[in-house]
Design an enzyme around this catalytic site. Structure first.
Site, short mmCIF file in Angstrom:
data_model
loop_
_atom_site.label_atom_id
_atom_site.label_comp_id
_atom_site.label_asym_id
_atom_site.label_seq_id
_atom_site.Cartn_x
_atom_site.Cartn_y
_atom_site.Cartn_z
CB THR A 103 -0.93 0.04 1.23
OG1 THR A 103 -1.84 -1.07 1.15
CG2 THR A 103 -1.75 1.33 1.26
CG PHE A 163 0.29 4.68 3.73
CD1 PHE A 163 -0.86 4.84 4.47
CD2 PHE A 163 0.78 3.39 3.51
CE1 PHE A 163 -1.52 3.74 5.01
CE2 PHE A 163 0.13 2.29 4.04
CZ PHE A 163 -1.02 2.45 4.78
#
Length: 378
Positions: free
Chosen positions: A283, A285
């Site tokens: 992921t 960020f």
């Protein structure tokens, strides 16, 4: 039938004539740029270009040729504009990004906020990015709350997930980036290993209900679908919040999908590790701030732009990158609220706001886009 070599010789002669005329046309474009600098006129004149395309295409009869003429001259006029933009830049007419270059960031007095409860992946990303440099941190319930904390000055930085390598973009956060006047100052890629977590003493065979964030559930879709189709899967706002619920409820039939760190944090049993479909699950960020600053060695730029809803608009806009030799490594579209079937684009490109090619491209984009905003250079 004519000999192929003879035909090619004639094509070469025609091409030389075309190049001679093209060179002359570009010289005239430079003169146009000088006039526009002196008078303050904009380089991009959509009405003029549309009228010219219609007139030129009317000189040929069949539909194929008319479309071909429009495509050809759209490209020629696009190249002419890029040349004019470079002349404007050489004469000190620059795109003002609103950003200030700094040697580095000092996080020693920084307060950082993240969405979710203790143990959320956003917290893990925060710890990975800031290490021990930040002064303090706190968590909020919603991603919008994090943006509000930045806007009100309660936090210096906020951590937002923006995309996952398996489940795709977090659309809400793209919308928030366009809505709030914040800047991206950094990014953190976090490897995501989802585990199945239950109360102490629980076994997988006990589980009937599973809680997690919708994106985490999507990332474990194959595992659930092929091995545990009978589970009742329910959404919560955060993976760590799901783990906290399992701890608080103390129900042996309930489980959460979250990080193994949550097992330690909430005293849970790890029933199975790495249950995500893609073992290389990551992921991305972004770290956002109210201050528009960038490191001098930053090499990625995020843009938010809106364009006219016309055929070829996106190609025309992206040609500003192509003709300046700038690599685009990501593009995302989001619908514009309140305007049906029109979209806002989020684009990531390689470069630094101080690069000459980047400034040329941004000068062109500013003229040709309905709106343009630099989200960050990091």
């Amino acid at each position: 039938m004519r000999d192929l070599n003879d035909i090619r010789v004639e094509i070469d002669q025609v091409d030389k004539e075309i190049l001679k005329l093209f060179t002359h046309r570009m010289e005239l474009a430079c003169q146009v740029a000088e006039y526009k600098i002196a008078t303050g006129k904009k380089v991009y004149d959509k009405v003029r270009e549309d009228e010219k395309l219609e007139k030129l295409s009317s000189y040929v009869d069949d539909g194929f040729s008319q479309q071909a003429v429009k495509e050809l001259y759209t490209q020629i006029m696009s190249i002419s504009r890029k040349k004019q933009f470079s002349i404007l830049r050489a004469n000190g007419i620059n795109f003002d990004s609103g950003f200030q270059q700094v040697d580095d960031f000092d996080f020693s007095e920084a307060t950082v906020c993240f969405q979710g409860v203790q143990g959320a992946y956003s917290q893990l990303a925060m710890l990975a990015f800031f290490d021990d440099e930040m002064k303090s941190s706190f968590h909020v319930d919603l991603w919008r709350d994090a943006m509000e904390a930045i806007s009100r000055g309660e936090a210096d930085y906020a951590v937002l997930p923006i995309e996952n390598s398996l489940a795709g973009s977090i659309e809400e956060n793209f919308d928030l980036l366009s809505e709030y006047n914040v800047a991206i100052i950094g990014e953190q890629i976090l490897k995501v290993d989802h585990a199945l977590l239950g109360v102490k003493g629980a076994k997988i065979s006990d589980i009937k209900t599973v809680y997690s964030h919708p994106k985490a559930i999507a990332q474990c879709d194959e595992y659930i679908r092929t091995q545990h189709i009978d589970w009742d899967v329910k959404n919560l706002r955060n993976t760590a919040m799901s783990a906290q619920k399992i701890h608080d409820d103390g129900d042996i039939t309930q489980a959460a999908i979250g990080s193994t760190y949550n097992a330690f944090l909430y005293d849970l049993e790890i029933l199975e590790e790495a249950i995500q479909d893609d073992k290389n699950n990551e992921t991305r960020f972004v770290i956002v701030s109210k201050d528009k600053k960038y490191r001098k060695n930053a090499d990625k730029i995020s843009l938010c732009l809106e364009i006219s809803h016309k055929p070829g608009s996106l190609y025309r806009i992206l040609s500003n990158l192509m003709f300046n030799g700038i690599n685009m490594n990501r593009i995302e579209s989001r619908p514009i609220k309140g305007v049906n079937w029109q979209y806002r684009f989020f684009i990531d490109i390689d470069g630094n706001l101080n690069d000459e090619a980047v400034r040329n491209a941004l000068t062109g984009l500013k003229e040709e886009c309905v709106s343009l905003r630099v989200l960050g250079n990091y």
